[in-house]
Scaffold this motif. Sequence first.
Motif, PDB file in Angstrom:
ATOM      1  N   LEU A 241      66.188  -1.522  24.010  1.00  0.00           N
ATOM      2  CA  LEU A 241      65.202  -0.780  23.210  1.00  0.00           C
ATOM      3  C   LEU A 241      65.767   0.606  22.882  1.00  0.00           C
ATOM      4  CD1 LEU A 241      62.230  -0.761  22.132  1.00  0.00           C
ATOM      5  CD2 LEU A 241      61.584   0.233  24.337  1.00  0.00           C
ATOM      6  N   PRO A 242      65.973   0.941  21.598  1.00  0.00           N
ATOM      7  CA  PRO A 242      66.553   2.247  21.262  1.00  0.00           C
ATOM      8  C   PRO A 242      65.556   3.395  21.451  1.00  0.00           C
ATOM      9  CG  PRO A 242      66.053   1.034  19.259  1.00  0.00           C
ATOM     10  CD  PRO A 242      65.782   0.098  20.397  1.00  0.00           C
TER      11      PRO A 242
ATOM     12  N   ARG B 275      65.012   5.932  19.631  1.00  0.00           N
ATOM     13  CA  ARG B 275      64.325   6.364  18.408  1.00  0.00           C
ATOM     14  C   ARG B 275      63.027   5.600  18.163  1.00  0.00           C
ATOM     15  NH1 ARG B 275      68.433   2.999  16.651  1.00  0.00           N
ATOM     16  NH2 ARG B 275      67.748   1.266  15.293  1.00  0.00           N
ATOM     17  N   LYS B 276      62.899   4.413  18.771  1.00  0.00           N
ATOM     18  CA  LYS B 276      61.693   3.614  18.563  1.00  0.00           C
ATOM     19  C   LYS B 276      60.631   3.839  19.640  1.00  0.00           C
ATOM     20  CE  LYS B 276      63.687  -0.196  15.910  1.00  0.00           C
ATOM     21  NZ  LYS B 276      63.812  -1.672  15.796  1.00  0.00           N
ATOM     22  N   LEU B 277      60.951   4.682  20.598  1.00  0.00           N
ATOM     23  CA  LEU B 277      60.029   4.873  21.724  1.00  0.00           C
ATOM     24  C   LEU B 277      58.882   5.818  21.380  1.00  0.00           C
ATOM     25  CD1 LEU B 277      59.490   4.397  24.818  1.00  0.00           C
ATOM     26  CD2 LEU B 277      60.630   6.601  25.157  1.00  0.00           C
ATOM     27  N   LYS B 278      57.679   5.402  21.735  1.00  0.00           N
ATOM     28  CA  LYS B 278      56.510   6.273  21.740  1.00  0.00           C
ATOM     29  C   LYS B 278      56.022   6.320  23.176  1.00  0.00           C
ATOM     30  CE  LYS B 278      55.177   5.310  16.953  1.00  0.00           C
ATOM     31  NZ  LYS B 278      54.107   4.803  16.045  1.00  0.00           N
TER      32      LYS B 278
ATOM     33  N   LYS C  32      52.524   5.062  24.173  1.00  0.00           N
ATOM     34  CA  LYS C  32      52.415   3.607  24.018  1.00  0.00           C
ATOM     35  C   LYS C  32      53.166   2.902  25.138  1.00  0.00           C
ATOM     36  CE  LYS C  32      51.252  -0.143  21.779  1.00  0.00           C
ATOM     37  NZ  LYS C  32      49.833  -0.557  21.659  1.00  0.00           N
TER      38      LYS C  32
ATOM     39  N   GLN D 299      71.715   7.149  23.085  1.00  0.00           N
ATOM     40  CA  GLN D 299      70.598   6.728  22.224  1.00  0.00           C
ATOM     41  C   GLN D 299      69.858   5.538  22.823  1.00  0.00           C
ATOM     42  OE1 GLN D 299      69.600   8.535  19.511  1.00  0.00           O
ATOM     43  NE2 GLN D 299      71.164   9.891  20.382  1.00  0.00           N
TER      44      GLN D 299
ATOM     45  N   ALA E  30      61.302  -5.876  25.942  1.00  0.00           N
ATOM     46  CA  ALA E  30      62.729  -5.593  25.822  1.00  0.00           C
ATOM     47  C   ALA E  30      63.516  -6.474  26.787  1.00  0.00           C
ATOM     48  CB  ALA E  30      63.003  -4.120  26.117  1.00  0.00           C
TER      49      ALA E  30
END
Length: 396
Positions: free
Chosen positions: A83-84, A86-89, A92, A156, A226
């Motif tokens: 899981l990169p 940049r896609k993490l919130k 959430k 990253q 993931a």
Amino acid sequence: MTSSAHPAVINHFFSGSSWIEGAALDQLDEMSRLPGVLEIAAFPDLHPGKYGATGVALLSSQLHPLLIGNDIGCGMSLFGLDLPLRKLKVDKAAERLRRLEAQAIGDASELLAEAGLPIDLSPGALGTIGGGNHFCELQAVEDLADGGHAAGLDDQGLYLLVHSGSRALGAAVFSETVAAHSGLAAGLDPGSEAGAAWLASHDRCVAWASLNRRLIAARAAAALRADLRLIADVPHNLVRSCDRGFVHYKGAATVAAGELAPIAGSRASLSHVVLATSGVSRSLNGISHGAGRKYDRATMHGRVGRNRSEREQLLRNSWGGVAICDDRALVVEEAASAYKDAGQVMADLQSEGLIIGLASMRPLVTFKKAVDEVEAEQRRRKPEYRREGGRGHERY
């Protein structure tokens, strides 16, 4: 403790800048006089323990189960996620990780059999973290050293650090051993029936704890949708045999030259990934596994978290990270200020030539303990709960 008149050699792998309590040094001296003890390596996370100092590697011709204690095989495992960053919130991810221990792990008996363990060896506890300082933490790279990329680390990417052990299994082995041997302070002869029996139980606990950490990570990865890969699995509460006897690692990570290992900070400070150098042969192949406690649990209740607002602040960190912990006492006892400076631990270990730092890792989501949602809903439906306005079940 039963002691010998001739103390073993104690090697300090920490500087004068490290916070070391006098009580821990006193315990080191007592440990050096135990029967069969030949050498001790003491690390910068050194702090007092129940049966001896924690943060040590101890070489002995005798087995000393008391020094290992009840969480046999406890350790830390580091995993990479696909899981990169940049896609993490974060919020959430925290919502999903709150349900970590509800994720399916497959048939426990089959998993135990695949690990070469008896299928009835505490199957119901597999994939659970436990209390105290155990956790599952989602991390990101804060700083990557030159050797980090070569070691397969990615600035990253996202990572899971899991800290857990043998749960009730290790506690049962420890209790049975103490009950069966009134003179346990003198240790066990490894060639005796009792010594062999403890070693066999110990080895099962170490294998079970490693499997447990893998399943915790699998549950976390499933919650985050993931896949994961193992980077390092490093126990720090166990015995390993060598040509000179048995090295007891009490709160000390056991590593060989060239191996990667995590060194944990707190939920509000950086952790680290390091490479063990050839210098670890001087320290009985041991290094610190984390920052080490600065203040005991009881002391923390007078220092922080005196009201709900303070406790909520303890669950956030300066990187926007959050901690999931619904046990108010544990929130206080595991506050970042309860721990030493992991940066100082790193500096000492590097100065001693034991490690090379590869990466520092910031904590994003730290899972420790969540209230069971079904149980919480049942409580909310009870008449006595509604009359009291739910005061006994505040969520933090």
